[in-house]
Write a protein that holds these residues in place. Sequence first.
Motif, PDB file in Angstrom:
ATOM      1  N   PHE A  60       0.825  -1.205   0.000  1.00  0.00           N
ATOM      2  CA  PHE A  60       0.000   0.000   0.000  1.00  0.00           C
ATOM      3  C   PHE A  60       0.861   1.257   0.000  1.00  0.00           C
ATOM      4  O   PHE A  60       0.523   2.246  -0.671  1.00  0.00           O
ATOM      5  CB  PHE A  60      -0.959   0.011   1.181  1.00  0.00           C
ATOM      6  N   LEU A  61       1.966   1.262   0.738  1.00  0.00           N
ATOM      7  CA  LEU A  61       2.846   2.430   0.722  1.00  0.00           C
ATOM      8  C   LEU A  61       3.425   2.658  -0.668  1.00  0.00           C
ATOM      9  O   LEU A  61       3.531   3.805  -1.123  1.00  0.00           O
ATOM     10  CB  LEU A  61       3.967   2.263   1.744  1.00  0.00           C
ATOM     11  N   ALA A  62       3.801   1.578  -1.354  1.00  0.00           N
ATOM     12  CA  ALA A  62       4.346   1.720  -2.707  1.00  0.00           C
ATOM     13  C   ALA A  62       3.284   2.239  -3.677  1.00  0.00           C
ATOM     14  O   ALA A  62       3.571   3.110  -4.507  1.00  0.00           O
ATOM     15  CB  ALA A  62       4.902   0.385  -3.191  1.00  0.00           C
ATOM     16  N   VAL A  63       2.060   1.733  -3.566  1.00  0.00           N
ATOM     17  CA  VAL A  63       0.980   2.198  -4.436  1.00  0.00           C
ATOM     18  C   VAL A  63       0.711   3.680  -4.205  1.00  0.00           C
ATOM     19  O   VAL A  63       0.639   4.474  -5.152  1.00  0.00           O
ATOM     20  CB  VAL A  63      -0.309   1.371  -4.208  1.00  0.00           C
ATOM     21  N   GLU A  68       0.983   9.097  -6.173  1.00  0.00           N
ATOM     22  CA  GLU A  68       0.981  10.510  -5.800  1.00  0.00           C
ATOM     23  C   GLU A  68       2.105  11.279  -6.491  1.00  0.00           C
ATOM     24  O   GLU A  68       1.895  12.381  -6.990  1.00  0.00           O
ATOM     25  CB  GLU A  68       1.128  10.644  -4.279  1.00  0.00           C
ATOM     26  N   ALA A  69       3.295  10.719  -6.511  1.00  0.00           N
ATOM     27  CA  ALA A  69       4.450  11.444  -7.055  1.00  0.00           C
ATOM     28  C   ALA A  69       4.262  11.775  -8.532  1.00  0.00           C
ATOM     29  O   ALA A  69       4.540  12.898  -8.978  1.00  0.00           O
ATOM     30  CB  ALA A  69       5.718  10.623  -6.857  1.00  0.00           C
ATOM     31  N   PHE A  70       3.789  10.830  -9.297  1.00  0.00           N
ATOM     32  CA  PHE A  70       3.624  11.053 -10.731  1.00  0.00           C
ATOM     33  C   PHE A  70       2.497  12.042 -11.009  1.00  0.00           C
ATOM     34  O   PHE A  70       2.604  12.877 -11.914  1.00  0.00           O
ATOM     35  CB  PHE A  70       3.374   9.702 -11.418  1.00  0.00           C
ATOM     36  N   ILE A  71       1.420  11.961 -10.250  1.00  0.00           N
ATOM     37  CA  ILE A  71       0.289  12.881 -10.450  1.00  0.00           C
ATOM     38  C   ILE A  71       0.686  14.302 -10.063  1.00  0.00           C
ATOM     39  O   ILE A  71       0.324  15.267 -10.752  1.00  0.00           O
ATOM     40  CB  ILE A  71      -0.946  12.409  -9.670  1.00  0.00           C
ATOM     41  N   ASP A 153      -6.540  11.690 -12.897  1.00  0.00           N
ATOM     42  CA  ASP A 153      -6.108  13.061 -13.154  1.00  0.00           C
ATOM     43  C   ASP A 153      -5.804  13.826 -11.870  1.00  0.00           C
ATOM     44  O   ASP A 153      -5.051  14.788 -11.890  1.00  0.00           O
ATOM     45  CB  ASP A 153      -7.181  13.824 -13.937  1.00  0.00           C
ATOM     46  N   SER A 154      -6.411  13.429 -10.752  1.00  0.00           N
ATOM     47  CA  SER A 154      -6.205  14.177  -9.507  1.00  0.00           C
ATOM     48  C   SER A 154      -5.745  13.235  -8.396  1.00  0.00           C
ATOM     49  O   SER A 154      -5.927  12.019  -8.464  1.00  0.00           O
ATOM     50  CB  SER A 154      -7.493  14.888  -9.084  1.00  0.00           C
ATOM     51  N   GLN A 155      -5.165  13.842  -7.370  1.00  0.00           N
ATOM     52  CA  GLN A 155      -4.678  13.059  -6.238  1.00  0.00           C
ATOM     53  C   GLN A 155      -5.814  12.411  -5.468  1.00  0.00           C
ATOM     54  O   GLN A 155      -5.674  11.288  -4.977  1.00  0.00           O
ATOM     55  CB  GLN A 155      -3.883  13.951  -5.292  1.00  0.00           C
ATOM     56  N   ALA A 156      -6.930  13.105  -5.367  1.00  0.00           N
ATOM     57  CA  ALA A 156      -8.062  12.568  -4.605  1.00  0.00           C
ATOM     58  C   ALA A 156      -8.605  11.296  -5.256  1.00  0.00           C
ATOM     59  O   ALA A 156      -8.863  10.299  -4.565  1.00  0.00           O
ATOM     60  CB  ALA A 156      -9.162  13.625  -4.502  1.00  0.00           C
ATOM     61  N   SER A 162      -6.688   3.774  -4.907  1.00  0.00           N
ATOM     62  CA  SER A 162      -5.718   2.925  -4.212  1.00  0.00           C
ATOM     63  C   SER A 162      -6.307   2.349  -2.932  1.00  0.00           C
ATOM     64  O   SER A 162      -6.086   1.179  -2.616  1.00  0.00           O
ATOM     65  CB  SER A 162      -4.436   3.697  -3.923  1.00  0.00           C
ATOM     66  N   ILE A 163      -7.079   3.134  -2.193  1.00  0.00           N
ATOM     67  CA  ILE A 163      -7.739   2.612  -0.991  1.00  0.00           C
ATOM     68  C   ILE A 163      -8.813   1.608  -1.379  1.00  0.00           C
ATOM     69  O   ILE A 163      -8.981   0.578  -0.717  1.00  0.00           O
ATOM     70  CB  ILE A 163      -8.333   3.758  -0.151  1.00  0.00           C
ATOM     71  N   GLY A 164      -9.528   1.892  -2.458  1.00  0.00           N
ATOM     72  CA  GLY A 164     -10.554   0.960  -2.929  1.00  0.00           C
ATOM     73  C   GLY A 164      -9.979  -0.369  -3.375  1.00  0.00           C
ATOM     74  O   GLY A 164     -10.645  -1.401  -3.300  1.00  0.00           O
TER      75      GLY A 164
END
Length: 188
Positions: A60-63, A68-71, A153-156, A162-164
């Motif tokens: 999960f940390l890797a995902v 996040e970094a790329f977005i 397209d967005s972090q949210a 990723s949580i889903g």
Amino acid sequence: LQQWILQSVDNFTSSLLQSCGQPSAAASSPVIWDQPVYGEKDPSFTEFMAPGIIILIIYFLAVALTGEAFIIERSSGLLDRSWIAGVRPSEILASHILVQFCVMMVQTVVTLSTILLVFKIPCRGPLEWLAAITMLQGLAGMSFGFLISGLCDSQAVAMQLSIGSFYPNLLLSGILWPLEGMPTYLRM
């Protein structure tokens, strides 16, 4: 669990035969439980859950970090500026992989150190294999993070996706519910 059930049946039939005046050895189970090769005869629930929790934490940390970094790079315009400056997409991807792999190595060291040294969870196998398997799972998480960052397209939205995907992994991994108790089509 099977051992406890067989032991309970053996105790019941032995006491039943004794109360009827029969020899209790006639009801002894043909199954003899020896010491296990790995682990203990009566393992704790914490030791049962620890390997799955380690893998899920690293995954999960890797995902989350890769997505996040790329977005962030794309939404801030840094990705476009890099392309205009002549940086090839393969170089951008290689830099992300290298940086995220270094971060994942630090996360793996911290996680394994915490689990093994602070919480005193025993490792009954080669520590190198534990680290290698954990790193491979982190690489799988990193790959999924790149997929999420390419789709969202967005972090949210990326965090929700990723949580889903994390909760089905948690529920279907065998940590909270044994695989033998799941329907056959979910065991694959």
